[in-house]
Design a protein around this motif. Structure first.
Motif: not given
Length: 286
Positions: A237-242, A250-266
């Motif tokens: 699981y990841i968490l979209l946050i904004g 998104y917040y990724e809990p495995g490595y405790a990081t916040v990253g970005h993904i393309s909204e169009q791709d998602f």
């Protein structure tokens, strides 16, 4: 007629604390706080309004979020007392577990906000969804709701974080082995226990075009959205946050990081997060 917060320098259009300025939420904390105030007894409403009036400029938005999260007048007053006179840096450290710039490592005093084992990614996304929606919950995690500095250390924080994750995991997996992770249905049931704080109820849905579009829109409006990803089977699981520009945060809990993904791709079902490329389900507001 709703009670207005405009007199406290906060309007219903004010953005949430940890949401980028280009995001506009249909149910901002100020809007929900006004609704909460309107539903209170006269005595409780007067007490909350007095608490808001006494709060400092930097403290007041957090107090509004606590009102919006559905806390009682006594709890709002207690929260305001605990953060009274704190500097902006202290407020950010103890109440914003996610960096407001929407990128990087997620930690409290160098202690990562990270899942403690391989099967607890789901519970950690629930914990983070609550933390970014309710500053009083974040304050409990970082300080134990006390003013004793000894209770606000990294070791104490990690102990509370782990205990809370274990509690959430037990709730999400009442009828499913914890060793197999958390089901989307278990996730939605647990999130719905905190519907007041989150400002919405949640529903587990398989990933398809309309569901992914709804999830992206909700995240863009500042509502956290758990997403189940994997390879040939669901894994994480990841968490979209904004939203930031054309990206979802998104917040990724495995490595405790916040990253970005393309909204169009998602929205098209494309994803590349820690080696996973398939979206299986989302737990979205409804």
């Amino acid at each position: 007629m709703l009670v207005s917060l405009a007199g406290y320098g906060i309007s219903p259009q004010s953005p949430p604390i940890v949401v980028h300025q280009d995001q506009v939420s249909a149910a901002s904390p100020a809007t929900r706080a006004e609704e909460r105030l309107d539903a209170m007894s006269t005595a409780d409403r007067d007490r909350v309004q007095a608490t808001l009036a006494a709060a400092g400029r930097d403290e007041r938005p957090y107090v509004v979020e606590v009102v919006a999260a559905g806390h009682s007048a006594a709890e709002v007053a207690s929260f305001a007392r605990l953060i009274s006179g704190k500097r902006p840096r202290w407020l950010q450290t103890h109440l914003d577990l996610l960096d407001p710039d929407g990128s990087g490592w997620v930690a409290y005093r160098s202690s990562p906000v990270q899942q403690p084992d391989d099967t607890s990614c789901g519970p950690m996304t629930i914990l983070m969804a609550r933390a970014i929606s309710d500053p009083f919950y974040s304050l409990y995690l970082t300080t134990g709701d006390t003013t004793d500095r000894a209770d606000a250390g990294a070791e104490q924080f990690q102990a509370r974080l782990t205990a809370e994750e274990h509690r959430i995991h037990a709730e999400t997996n009442r009828f499913w082995p914890q060793s197999l992770g958390s089901t989307p249905l278990g996730m939605s049931n647990e999130l719905n226990r905190y519907a007041a704080a989150l400002g919405t109820r949640y529903q587990a849905r398989p990933a398809d075009g309309s569901t992914l579009s709804d999830a992206a829109e909700a995240a863009g409006n500042g509502q956290p959205v758990p997403v189940l990803i994997g390879d040939w089977i669901p894994r994480h699981y990841i968490l979209l946050i904004g939203r930031a520009g054309g990206d979802l945060i998104y917040y990724e809990p495995g490595y405790a990081t916040v990253g970005h993904i393309s909204e169009q791709d998602f929205v098209q079902g494309k994803i590349d997060v820690i080696g996973f490329h398939r979206i299986f389900a989302v737990v979205r507001p409804h």
